[in-house]
Design an enzyme around this catalytic site. Structure first.
Site, PDB file in Angstrom:
ATOM      1  N   GLN A  15      57.636   6.159  22.336  1.00  0.00           N
ATOM      2  CA  GLN A  15      57.614   5.696  20.932  1.00  0.00           C
ATOM      3  C   GLN A  15      58.488   6.566  20.021  1.00  0.00           C
ATOM      4  O   GLN A  15      59.252   6.048  19.212  1.00  0.00           O
ATOM      5  CB  GLN A  15      56.214   5.497  20.388  1.00  0.00           C
ATOM      6  CG  GLN A  15      55.210   6.563  20.643  1.00  0.00           C
ATOM      7  CD  GLN A  15      53.881   6.258  19.971  1.00  0.00           C
ATOM      8  OE1 GLN A  15      53.756   5.329  19.178  1.00  0.00           O
ATOM      9  NE2 GLN A  15      52.871   7.049  20.292  1.00  0.00           N
ATOM     10  N   ASP A  38      64.156  12.516  35.699  1.00  0.00           N
ATOM     11  CA  ASP A  38      62.772  12.985  35.754  1.00  0.00           C
ATOM     12  C   ASP A  38      62.812  14.460  35.374  1.00  0.00           C
ATOM     13  O   ASP A  38      63.368  15.275  36.115  1.00  0.00           O
ATOM     14  CB  ASP A  38      62.226  12.784  37.179  1.00  0.00           C
ATOM     15  CG  ASP A  38      60.807  13.293  37.321  1.00  0.00           C
ATOM     16  OD1 ASP A  38      60.371  14.133  36.499  1.00  0.00           O
ATOM     17  OD2 ASP A  38      60.130  12.860  38.267  1.00  0.00           O
ATOM     18  N   ALA A  57      57.391  13.689  27.579  1.00  0.00           N
ATOM     19  CA  ALA A  57      56.199  14.519  27.788  1.00  0.00           C
ATOM     20  C   ALA A  57      55.133  13.725  28.522  1.00  0.00           C
ATOM     21  O   ALA A  57      55.160  12.490  28.550  1.00  0.00           O
ATOM     22  CB  ALA A  57      55.638  14.991  26.436  1.00  0.00           C
ATOM     23  N   THR A  94      52.378  19.559  19.156  1.00  0.00           N
ATOM     24  CA  THR A  94      51.229  18.757  18.750  1.00  0.00           C
ATOM     25  C   THR A  94      50.187  19.535  17.939  1.00  0.00           C
ATOM     26  O   THR A  94      50.069  20.762  18.082  1.00  0.00           O
ATOM     27  CB  THR A  94      50.557  18.189  20.026  1.00  0.00           C
ATOM     28  OG1 THR A  94      49.297  17.631  19.702  1.00  0.00           O
ATOM     29  CG2 THR A  94      50.329  19.272  21.070  1.00  0.00           C
ATOM     30  N   ASP A  95      49.410  18.806  17.175  1.00  0.00           N
ATOM     31  CA  ASP A  95      48.236  19.357  16.487  1.00  0.00           C
ATOM     32  C   ASP A  95      47.191  19.848  17.484  1.00  0.00           C
ATOM     33  O   ASP A  95      46.336  20.660  17.147  1.00  0.00           O
ATOM     34  CB  ASP A  95      47.626  18.280  15.575  1.00  0.00           C
ATOM     35  CG  ASP A  95      47.425  16.940  16.264  1.00  0.00           C
ATOM     36  OD1 ASP A  95      48.156  16.648  17.234  1.00  0.00           O
ATOM     37  OD2 ASP A  95      46.533  16.180  15.850  1.00  0.00           O
ATOM     38  N   TYR A 118      46.153  19.329  27.969  1.00  0.00           N
ATOM     39  CA  TYR A 118      47.350  18.845  27.264  1.00  0.00           C
ATOM     40  C   TYR A 118      47.791  19.861  26.209  1.00  0.00           C
ATOM     41  O   TYR A 118      48.961  20.242  26.152  1.00  0.00           O
ATOM     42  CB  TYR A 118      47.045  17.482  26.618  1.00  0.00           C
ATOM     43  CG  TYR A 118      48.120  16.992  25.664  1.00  0.00           C
ATOM     44  CD1 TYR A 118      49.331  16.494  26.148  1.00  0.00           C
ATOM     45  CD2 TYR A 118      47.927  17.022  24.280  1.00  0.00           C
ATOM     46  CE1 TYR A 118      50.317  16.053  25.268  1.00  0.00           C
ATOM     47  CE2 TYR A 118      48.909  16.578  23.404  1.00  0.00           C
ATOM     48  CZ  TYR A 118      50.096  16.095  23.900  1.00  0.00           C
ATOM     49  OH  TYR A 118      51.073  15.662  23.032  1.00  0.00           O
ATOM     50  N   LYS A 122      51.319  22.044  26.073  1.00  0.00           N
ATOM     51  CA  LYS A 122      52.274  21.923  24.950  1.00  0.00           C
ATOM     52  C   LYS A 122      52.527  23.305  24.327  1.00  0.00           C
ATOM     53  O   LYS A 122      53.634  23.611  23.902  1.00  0.00           O
ATOM     54  CB  LYS A 122      51.772  20.937  23.901  1.00  0.00           C
ATOM     55  CG  LYS A 122      51.676  19.487  24.372  1.00  0.00           C
ATOM     56  CD  LYS A 122      52.997  18.883  24.830  1.00  0.00           C
ATOM     57  CE  LYS A 122      53.949  18.639  23.696  1.00  0.00           C
ATOM     58  NZ  LYS A 122      55.145  17.865  24.143  1.00  0.00           N
TER      59      LYS A 122
HETATM   60  N1  LIG Z   1      51.531  10.462  20.678  1.00  0.00           N
HETATM   61  C1  LIG Z   1      51.052  11.342  19.809  1.00  0.00           C
HETATM   62  O1  LIG Z   1      50.085  11.074  19.099  1.00  0.00           O
HETATM   63  C2  LIG Z   1      51.687  12.706  19.686  1.00  0.00           C
HETATM   64  C3  LIG Z   1      51.143  13.603  18.767  1.00  0.00           C
HETATM   65  C4  LIG Z   1      51.756  14.856  18.620  1.00  0.00           C
HETATM   66  C5  LIG Z   1      52.843  15.184  19.394  1.00  0.00           C
HETATM   67  N2  LIG Z   1      53.337  14.302  20.301  1.00  0.00           N
HETATM   68  C6  LIG Z   1      54.489  14.696  21.106  1.00  0.00           C
HETATM   69  O2  LIG Z   1      55.599  13.917  20.688  1.00  0.00           O
HETATM   70  C7  LIG Z   1      56.453  13.629  21.794  1.00  0.00           C
HETATM   71  C8  LIG Z   1      56.680  12.144  21.896  1.00  0.00           C
HETATM   72  O3  LIG Z   1      55.424  11.494  22.069  1.00  0.00           O
HETATM   73  P1  LIG Z   1      55.311   9.909  22.191  1.00  0.00           P
HETATM   74  O4  LIG Z   1      54.076   9.509  21.494  1.00  0.00           O
HETATM   75  O5  LIG Z   1      56.623   9.272  21.846  1.00  0.00           O
HETATM   76  O6  LIG Z   1      55.077   9.773  23.749  1.00  0.00           O
HETATM   77  P2  LIG Z   1      55.204   8.489  24.698  1.00  0.00           P
HETATM   78  O7  LIG Z   1      55.372   7.252  23.907  1.00  0.00           O
HETATM   79  O8  LIG Z   1      54.089   8.608  25.681  1.00  0.00           O
HETATM   80  O9  LIG Z   1      56.586   8.786  25.425  1.00  0.00           O
HETATM   81  C9  LIG Z   1      56.708   9.822  26.340  1.00  0.00           C
HETATM   82  C10 LIG Z   1      57.984   9.587  27.095  1.00  0.00           C
HETATM   83  O10 LIG Z   1      58.118  10.623  28.077  1.00  0.00           O
HETATM   84  C11 LIG Z   1      58.524  10.002  29.281  1.00  0.00           C
HETATM   85  N3  LIG Z   1      58.161  10.802  30.443  1.00  0.00           N
HETATM   86  C12 LIG Z   1      56.922  11.062  30.954  1.00  0.00           C
HETATM   87  N4  LIG Z   1      57.042  11.800  32.075  1.00  0.00           N
HETATM   88  C13 LIG Z   1      58.363  12.017  32.262  1.00  0.00           C
HETATM   89  C14 LIG Z   1      59.139  12.702  33.249  1.00  0.00           C
HETATM   90  N5  LIG Z   1      58.553  13.328  34.285  1.00  0.00           N
HETATM   91  N6  LIG Z   1      60.481  12.699  33.138  1.00  0.00           N
HETATM   92  C15 LIG Z   1      61.096  12.063  32.113  1.00  0.00           C
HETATM   93  N7  LIG Z   1      60.453  11.391  31.158  1.00  0.00           N
HETATM   94  C16 LIG Z   1      59.091  11.385  31.236  1.00  0.00           C
HETATM   95  C17 LIG Z   1      57.811   8.664  29.287  1.00  0.00           C
HETATM   96  O11 LIG Z   1      58.441   7.821  30.210  1.00  0.00           O
HETATM   97  P3  LIG Z   1      57.580   6.660  30.967  1.00  0.00           P
HETATM   98  O12 LIG Z   1      57.246   5.679  29.896  1.00  0.00           O
HETATM   99  O13 LIG Z   1      58.541   6.164  31.995  1.00  0.00           O
HETATM  100  O14 LIG Z   1      56.366   7.356  31.535  1.00  0.00           O
HETATM  101  C18 LIG Z   1      58.039   8.250  27.834  1.00  0.00           C
HETATM  102  O15 LIG Z   1      59.307   7.680  27.663  1.00  0.00           O
HETATM  103  C19 LIG Z   1      55.778  14.289  22.993  1.00  0.00           C
HETATM  104  O16 LIG Z   1      56.319  15.560  23.198  1.00  0.00           O
HETATM  105  C20 LIG Z   1      54.328  14.427  22.580  1.00  0.00           C
HETATM  106  O17 LIG Z   1      53.702  15.501  23.249  1.00  0.00           O
HETATM  107  C21 LIG Z   1      52.784  13.070  20.452  1.00  0.00           C
END
Ligand SMILES: NC(=O)c1ccc[n+]([C@@H]2O[C@H](COP(=O)([O-])OP(=O)(O)OC[C@H]3O[C@@H](n4cnc5c(N)ncnc54)[C@H](OP(=O)(O)O)[C@@H]3O)[C@@H](O)[C@H]2O)c1
Length: 267
Positions: A15, A38, A57, A94-95, A118, A122
């Site tokens: 996202q 990967d 991630a 992250t929070d 998690y 992080k």
């Molecule tokens: N979501 C939240 O509420 C939140 C809050 C705070 C911080 N964050 C941080 O913000 C960042 C983005 O989060 P998001 O919500 O956009 O996450 P997301 O929608 O789950 O996207 C994560 C991406 O990482 C990819 N990924 C997972 N394993 C991988 C690997 N081994 N090699 C390469 N790519 C890989 C996934 O690919 P696939 O789809 O193919 O698995 C997906 O494209 C992350 O660092 C997360 O920790 C997120």
């Protein structure tokens, strides 16, 4: 920062990754999905870029409790590999690096104390990125792709009259369409840890009610406790982040983010 060589985005179909690709679309964007690289493996040969936006991630907080090594391989190992590319790095954190016991919002200088696997991975990722990276701590992300709270509520709200939603966790729901342009602004600020979330805060139950209200979905929210929901991973009760740094990029209120996201999802 002048982006003459462009940017590299990992997790480009996640996202945040998708929003970053849009926010930097006027530059050369090397958009890498997991199929392209990967991140648990060393980086392949890549074109030179001005900055690496590392959005890939392991983000399944509950699953990470049962797969700590796999989660660490992606979050810690993946960040180490992203840093090996050699271009300036933006790491998204992250929070959930905080334990949630503070009564006020968390600022950059507060001591992290993660409650979950998690959160720990992080925090280790932040250490791998190092002081020379921009570390963007954000929270409760939602956007138009993937699985997120807004899309889940819209799906379940259409099927049911009432939904039970947690009312004792407070945070800042942040729209990726607002966060991504702020990341661009951040490239002109000093490196280090930055808290970047939407303005305002709420509980998940407040957020669910706002989603139903804004989308015109007829579904009641029953307010429950975290204990009643019984998830595997512990989550901080207070997840509210604020920045104490001068000239930090500012985001609109989470409700504006919600409206913008719904506009994109529902038209
Ligand atoms: N979501 C939240 O509420 C939140 C809050 C705070 C911080 N964050 C941080 O913000 C960042 C983005 O989060 P998001 O919500 O956009 O996450 P997301 O929608 O789950 O996207 C994560 C991406 O990482 C990819 N990924 C997972 N394993 C991988 C690997 N081994 N090699 C390469 N790519 C890989 C996934 O690919 P696939 O789809 O193919 O698995 C997906 O494209 C992350 O660092 C997360 O920790 C997120």
């Amino acid at each position: 920062m002048e982006l003459t060589r462009g940017v590299l985005v990992t997790g480009a179909d996640g996202q945040l990754g998708a929003a970053l690709c849009e926010a930097f679309a006027d530059t050369d964007v090397v958009a890498l999905t997991q199929a392209d690289w990967d991140v648990t493996l060393p980086p392949p040969a890549l074109p030179e870029v001005d900055v690496v936006l590392h959005a890939a991630a392991w983000t399944d907080v509950d699953d990470a409790e049962e797969h700590p090594q796999e989660a660490a391989a992606v979050n810690v190992g993946g960040t180490q590999h992203a840093a090996e590319i050699g271009a300036p790095l933006v790491l998204f954190s992250t929070d959930y690096v905080f334990d949630g016991r503070k009564r006020e919002p968390y600022v950059e200088s507060d001591a992290p104390a993660p409650l979950s696997v998690y959160g720990r991975t992080k925090l280790q990722a932040e250490a791998e990125a190092g002081e020379d990276a921009w570390i963007v701590r954000t929270s409760w992300l939602f956007g138009w792709t993937g699985t997120n709270f807004v899309r889940t509520m819209l799906r379940l709200g259409a099927e049911r009259d009432e939904l039970a939603v947690v009312d004792d966790q407070r945070g800042c729901p942040t729209y990726v369409g607002h966060l991504a342009p702020a990341v661009r602004e951040l490239l002109d600020r000093p490196r280090g840890v930055w808290h970047i979330t939407a303005d305002g805060d709420c509980t998940w139950a407040d957020f669910a009610e706002a989603i139903f209200e804004e989308a015109g979905v007829d579904c009641r929210v029953r307010r429950i406790t975290t204990g009643e929901l019984g998830r595997r991973a512990s989550r901080p009760a207070n997840s509210v982040l604020r920045t104490a740094r001068p000239h930090a990029p500012r985001l609109p209120h989470w409700r504006d983010g919600l409206r913008a996201c719904l506009e994109r999802l529902c038209g």
